[in-house]
Design a protein around this motif. Structure first.
Motif, PDB file in Angstrom:
ATOM      1  N   SER A 212      -7.968   3.463  -3.153  1.00 43.83           N
ATOM      2  CA  SER A 212      -7.149   3.264  -1.953  1.00 43.83           C
ATOM      3  C   SER A 212      -5.723   3.773  -2.089  1.00 43.83           C
ATOM      4  CB  SER A 212      -7.097   1.769  -1.621  1.00 43.83           C
ATOM      5  OG  SER A 212      -6.340   1.088  -2.628  1.00 43.83           O
ATOM      6  N   GLY A 213      -5.219   3.876  -3.309  1.00 44.83           N
ATOM      7  CA  GLY A 213      -3.824   4.256  -3.496  1.00 44.83           C
ATOM      8  C   GLY A 213      -2.857   3.101  -3.237  1.00 44.83           C
ATOM      9  N   ASP A 214      -3.377   1.940  -2.895  1.00 47.85           N
ATOM     10  CA  ASP A 214      -2.546   0.754  -2.609  1.00 47.85           C
ATOM     11  C   ASP A 214      -2.333  -0.029  -3.912  1.00 47.85           C
ATOM     12  OD1 ASP A 214      -1.573  -1.753  -1.921  1.00 47.85           O
ATOM     13  OD2 ASP A 214      -2.838  -1.950  -0.133  1.00 47.85           O
ATOM     14  N   HIS A 215      -1.187   0.223  -4.565  1.00 42.79           N
ATOM     15  CA  HIS A 215      -1.009  -0.313  -5.920  1.00 42.79           C
ATOM     16  C   HIS A 215      -0.877  -1.819  -5.974  1.00 42.79           C
ATOM     17  CE1 HIS A 215      -1.210   3.468  -7.918  1.00 42.79           C
ATOM     18  NE2 HIS A 215      -0.463   3.991  -6.949  1.00 42.79           N
ATOM     19  N   SER A 216      -0.365  -2.402  -4.913  1.00 47.13           N
ATOM     20  CA  SER A 216      -0.280  -3.867  -4.897  1.00 47.13           C
ATOM     21  C   SER A 216      -1.679  -4.464  -4.775  1.00 47.13           C
ATOM     22  CB  SER A 216       0.677  -4.290  -3.776  1.00 47.13           C
ATOM     23  OG  SER A 216       0.137  -5.338  -3.036  1.00 47.13           O
ATOM     24  N   ALA A 217      -2.529  -3.862  -3.943  1.00 48.05           N
ATOM     25  CA  ALA A 217      -3.925  -4.330  -3.824  1.00 48.05           C
ATOM     26  C   ALA A 217      -4.681  -4.108  -5.130  1.00 48.05           C
ATOM     27  CB  ALA A 217      -4.618  -3.614  -2.675  1.00 48.05           C
ATOM     28  N   ILE A 218      -4.401  -2.972  -5.801  1.00 42.66           N
ATOM     29  CA  ILE A 218      -5.079  -2.666  -7.073  1.00 42.66           C
ATOM     30  C   ILE A 218      -4.690  -3.681  -8.146  1.00 42.66           C
ATOM     31  CG2 ILE A 218      -5.215  -0.987  -8.969  1.00 42.66           C
ATOM     32  CD1 ILE A 218      -4.996   1.225  -6.744  1.00 42.66           C
TER      33      ILE A 218
END
Ligand code: 6GU
Length: 239
Positions: A212-218
């Motif tokens: 996703s590229g969403d680092h907080s979600a990762i």
């Protein structure tokens, strides 16, 4: 850091000291490691390193004199070296012990073989006796390699940009306490012909959050996966 390894099987360390990151750290002179054959300190004409145990029993015991001579000879030049004796009877070696060992300038590892080591050699010169887990190996060599890897990877400049404590925001706080989340690399979907058995699509695909590229979600996903793994596999770490 300077490390000496006392062993009756020096050849066991040949590839270990050449390979990969440790080999490079030695080449770059960040660590000096010297393998010392115990046989060099045994007596002619037979150069024996072991003998039968007093009191009887199976197996052989490593003689004290070659060990004491070898350590005395190393301590002439390195009087402050700490002597580590890997043994299944030692205190358990863990990440905390690795961080304690990494501050030593000089270490001597005494590798035992046979059924044991004459206790007088241990009492006279060993500073710490450490086990790498609750199982019995055939000698201290493999345990010594494990302790050397765990300790030297903590030294500045040894891991370089592979240092996970720099690139991963959570690894430093959870190190030694939480298990790591699963890792994936390319391709994002394994072709069905290469996946074994009746592999469903979900087993062949990388979890979508990682794409996703969403680092907080990762980060959130990694923490919850690490926690779930720890609960399932190592509940003792959460106490
Ligand atoms: Cl340090 N040595 C041996 N021989 N066996 C072991 C060990 C060490 N740690 C766990 N098992």
């Amino acid at each position: 850091m300077r490390i000496f390894i006392l062993t009756c099987l020096p050849e066991m360390f040949d590839s270990f000291l050449k390979a990969s990151i440790l080999g490079k750290a030695i080449e770059a002179n960040k660590i000096q490691i010297e393998v010392v054959p115990l046989r060099d300190f045994s007596d002619p004409p037979h150069y024996r390193l072991d003998d039968t145990p007093y009191g009887g029993g199976p197996g052989m015991v490593m003689k004290a004199e070659p060990i004491l001579r070898a350590i005395a000879s190393l301590k002439k030049h390195s009087p402050n070296a700490r002597v580590i004796f890997p043994s299944p009877s030692g205190e358990v070696f863990n990440q905390k012990k690795a961080t304690e060992l990494k501050v030593a300038n000089e270490l001597i590892f005494l590798c035992g073989r046979y059924e044991g080591v004459d206790q007088r050699a241990i009492d006279l010169c060993v500073d710490a006796e450490v086990s790498i887990g609750d199982y019995v190996l055939m000698g201290g060599e493999v345990a010594t390699m494990a302790i050397i890897e765990a300790t030297t990877r903590l030294l500045p400049g040894v891991l370089g940009n592979k240092d996970s404590s720099i690139t991963e925001s959570f690894s430093e706080t959870t190190h030694g306490r939480l298990l790591e989340a699963p890792q994936y690399t390319k391709p994002s979907e394994l072709p069905s012909d290469i996946a074994h058995g009746s592999a469903s699509e979900s087993l062949r695909k990388v979890p979508t959050v990682l794409l996703s590229g969403d680092h907080s979600a990762i980060n959130k996903w990694r923490n919850s996966e690490g926690l779930a793994r720890t609960k399932a596999r190592r509940p003792d770490l959460l106490k």
